[in-house]
Design a protein around this motif. Structure first.
Motif, PDB file in Angstrom:
ATOM      1  N   ASP A 193     -66.716   1.291  52.586  1.00 55.78           N
ATOM      2  CA  ASP A 193     -65.342   1.783  52.607  1.00 55.78           C
ATOM      3  C   ASP A 193     -64.475   1.033  53.599  1.00 55.78           C
ATOM      4  OD1 ASP A 193     -66.812   2.827  54.703  1.00 55.78           O
ATOM      5  OD2 ASP A 193     -65.883   4.808  54.638  1.00 55.78           O
ATOM      6  N   GLY A 194     -65.076   0.488  54.660  1.00 59.93           N
ATOM      7  CA  GLY A 194     -64.297  -0.234  55.645  1.00 59.93           C
ATOM      8  C   GLY A 194     -65.026  -0.328  56.964  1.00 59.93           C
ATOM      9  N   VAL A 195     -64.272  -0.584  58.029  1.00 59.53           N
ATOM     10  CA  VAL A 195     -64.841  -0.809  59.357  1.00 59.53           C
ATOM     11  C   VAL A 195     -64.437   0.343  60.278  1.00 59.53           C
ATOM     12  CG1 VAL A 195     -65.034  -2.401  61.306  1.00 59.53           C
ATOM     13  CG2 VAL A 195     -64.533  -3.290  59.022  1.00 59.53           C
ATOM     14  N   ASP A 196     -65.426   1.003  60.864  1.00 58.32           N
ATOM     15  CA  ASP A 196     -65.181   1.990  61.904  1.00 58.32           C
ATOM     16  C   ASP A 196     -65.278   1.283  63.249  1.00 58.32           C
ATOM     17  OD1 ASP A 196     -65.076   4.127  60.064  1.00 58.32           O
ATOM     18  OD2 ASP A 196     -67.257   4.317  60.105  1.00 58.32           O
ATOM     19  N   ALA A 197     -64.249   1.400  64.073  1.00 65.53           N
ATOM     20  CA  ALA A 197     -64.233   0.781  65.397  1.00 65.53           C
ATOM     21  C   ALA A 197     -64.051   1.865  66.448  1.00 65.53           C
ATOM     22  CB  ALA A 197     -63.111  -0.249  65.505  1.00 65.53           C
ATOM     23  N   ALA A 198     -64.924   1.861  67.455  1.00 67.77           N
ATOM     24  CA  ALA A 198     -64.879   2.882  68.493  1.00 67.77           C
ATOM     25  C   ALA A 198     -64.898   2.230  69.868  1.00 67.77           C
ATOM     26  CB  ALA A 198     -66.062   3.832  68.357  1.00 67.77           C
ATOM     27  N   LEU A 199     -63.949   2.602  70.724  1.00 66.20           N
ATOM     28  CA  LEU A 199     -63.939   2.160  72.116  1.00 66.20           C
ATOM     29  C   LEU A 199     -64.627   3.239  72.938  1.00 66.20           C
ATOM     30  CD1 LEU A 199     -62.952   0.104  74.270  1.00 66.20           C
ATOM     31  CD2 LEU A 199     -60.881   1.511  74.475  1.00 66.20           C
ATOM     32  N   VAL A 200     -65.673   2.832  73.656  1.00 63.21           N
ATOM     33  CA  VAL A 200     -66.556   3.783  74.322  1.00 63.21           C
ATOM     34  C   VAL A 200     -66.712   3.397  75.788  1.00 63.21           C
ATOM     35  CG1 VAL A 200     -68.916   4.715  74.366  1.00 63.21           C
ATOM     36  CG2 VAL A 200     -67.805   4.195  72.173  1.00 63.21           C
ATOM     37  N   THR A 201     -66.747   4.395  76.646  1.00 68.81           N
ATOM     38  CA  THR A 201     -67.099   4.166  78.039  1.00 68.81           C
ATOM     39  C   THR A 201     -68.351   4.962  78.365  1.00 68.81           C
ATOM     40  OG1 THR A 201     -66.263   4.158  80.316  1.00 68.81           O
ATOM     41  CG2 THR A 201     -65.711   6.072  78.988  1.00 68.81           C
ATOM     42  N   PHE A 202     -69.070   4.530  79.380  1.00 70.10           N
ATOM     43  CA  PHE A 202     -70.286   5.213  79.800  1.00 70.10           C
ATOM     44  C   PHE A 202     -70.103   5.697  81.234  1.00 70.10           C
ATOM     45  CE2 PHE A 202     -71.482   2.497  76.346  1.00 70.10           C
ATOM     46  CZ  PHE A 202     -72.440   3.225  75.642  1.00 70.10           C
TER      47      PHE A 202
END
Length: 366
Positions: free
Chosen positions: A16-25
């Motif tokens: 369906d497409g590209v999932d992009a997630a900005l994540v911090t730890f």
């Protein structure tokens, strides 16, 4: 802060497409989702990727060029994500990019995800970690599923035995016992066959909420025949994909039978639900709670069907655990990128069958 920011990119078998997630730890190393972006595949790109699932003319060049096309698309997704978050590329330690699976044949010793990680690094100016599955396969594993280690880290409970079910094109199950044991495998088709069927008959990419399938009736003999597929009876570790569960597979069981299209759609929903429920019964022991994620978690018909088969078990979505159903896998690949960059193992031999723990991923340094 720069050492704590990662981006996860996921483009799965649903195409369906590209999932992009900005994540911090944070200091506990638990991922915190900061921003998301979804970039749909253009219809012609989706068609071209589907064509690559099987041998084609001039296949090597076509695959390489498609990898470049995807790299540009992934870069667009990353840039849009960073713009929305008002974060500079220099603040991000690495991108974890799953890539687009073209072949997954662990029984032959290989898997292939395309997306040209080197080009993606050049386009974004960010280090890219990719090719997460190959090292596990080289160690005699399945190379999939990889997310159970992540599920264990973020979803485990000391009170309840949980099953986390990701329903994308393929459905995979992670069993998390309250004693700390973890187990996982691909149960079989999730949305893949239903998506292909509704595309063929209505020209739609997916059946929203299972509305079309809800107008049909389950064809019991067809369901029983499909459930006799040897993959379902095979013991884990096991993984699968479009190499097995494809239109040719479905047509084999239809065998030119004259069934109403909406009845076949309803039966495909039942196939997904039954194969998941049967797999849990056969391999997962006591399950107190089930949490769904992935696109299939939004299919209300599929959720109702699964609940009817497992009526004594609570079924909810990972939203209730604080992680949106659309973003679990993208966050997982940010987590996998961090594991690789910090030289930590990330596979689970009891899940994939690999002969030991391995650091996963290939690094393309910015």
């Amino acid at each position: 802060m720069a050492s704590e920011l990662f981006i996860g990119l996921m483009s799965g078998t649903s195409l369906d497409g590209v999932d992009a997630a900005l994540v911090t730890f944070d200091h506990t190393q638990q991922p915190q989702l900061l921003k998301t972006h979804f970039l749909p595949y253009p219809a012609d790109l989706r068609t071209q990727i589907l064509a690559l699932q099987h041998p084609t003319t001039n296949e090597l060049e076509t695959t390489a060029r498609m990898g470049n096309t995807l790299a540009y698309l992934y870069a667009d997704a990353v840039n849009a994500l960073l713009a929305a978050a008002q974060v500079g590329a220099g603040e991000v330690t690495a991108i974890g990019c799953h890539g687009q699976t073209i072949r997954h044949r662990p029984e032959l010793g290989f898997t292939m995800q395309i997306g040209n990680a080197a080009l993606l690094s050049e386009l974004t100016g960010i280090t890219v970690v990719s090719d997460f599955r190959s090292r596990d396969i080289a160690a005699n594993g399945q190379g999939a599923p990889l997310v159970p280690a992540f599920h264990q880290d973020v979803f485990s409970s000391k009170i309840h035995n949980r099953a986390i079910i990701n329903i994308g094109g393929i459905a995979n199950i992670t069993y998390l016992s309250k004693a700390g044991d973890v187990f996982g495998f691909d149960s079989g088709p999730g949305n893949m066959l239903l998506d292909a069927w509704i595309k063929q008959h209505l020209g739609l990419d997916y059946d929203a909420d299972g509305q079309w399938a809800s107008t049909g009736n389950t064809i019991d003999p067809l369901l029983a025949a499909m459930l006799n597929e040897p993959y379902f009876a095979a013991a884990p570790p096991k993984s699968t994909g479009r190499d097995l569960f494809n239109t040719a597979w479905l047509n084999h069981y239809l065998n030119e039978s004259q069934h109403a299209a909406h009845d076949v759609a309803r039966t495909l929903v039942a196939l997904s639900a039954h194969s998941i429920a049967n797999a849990i019964d056969q391999h997962c022991g006591q399950v107190d709670e089930i949490y769904l994620c992935g696109g299939g978690a939004k299919n209300k018909l599929l959720q109702r069907e699964l609940q009817s088969l497992m009526d004594t078990t609570s079924i909810a979505t990972t939203d209730q655990l604080g992680m949106g159903v659309d973003w679990v896998e993208a966050i997982a690949f940010a987590w996998l990128a961090k594991k690789c960059i910090t030289k930590q193992t990330a596979n689970l031999p009891q899940v994939t069958g690999a002969k030991g723990l391995r650091i996963l991923g290939a690094i393309y340094q910015a």
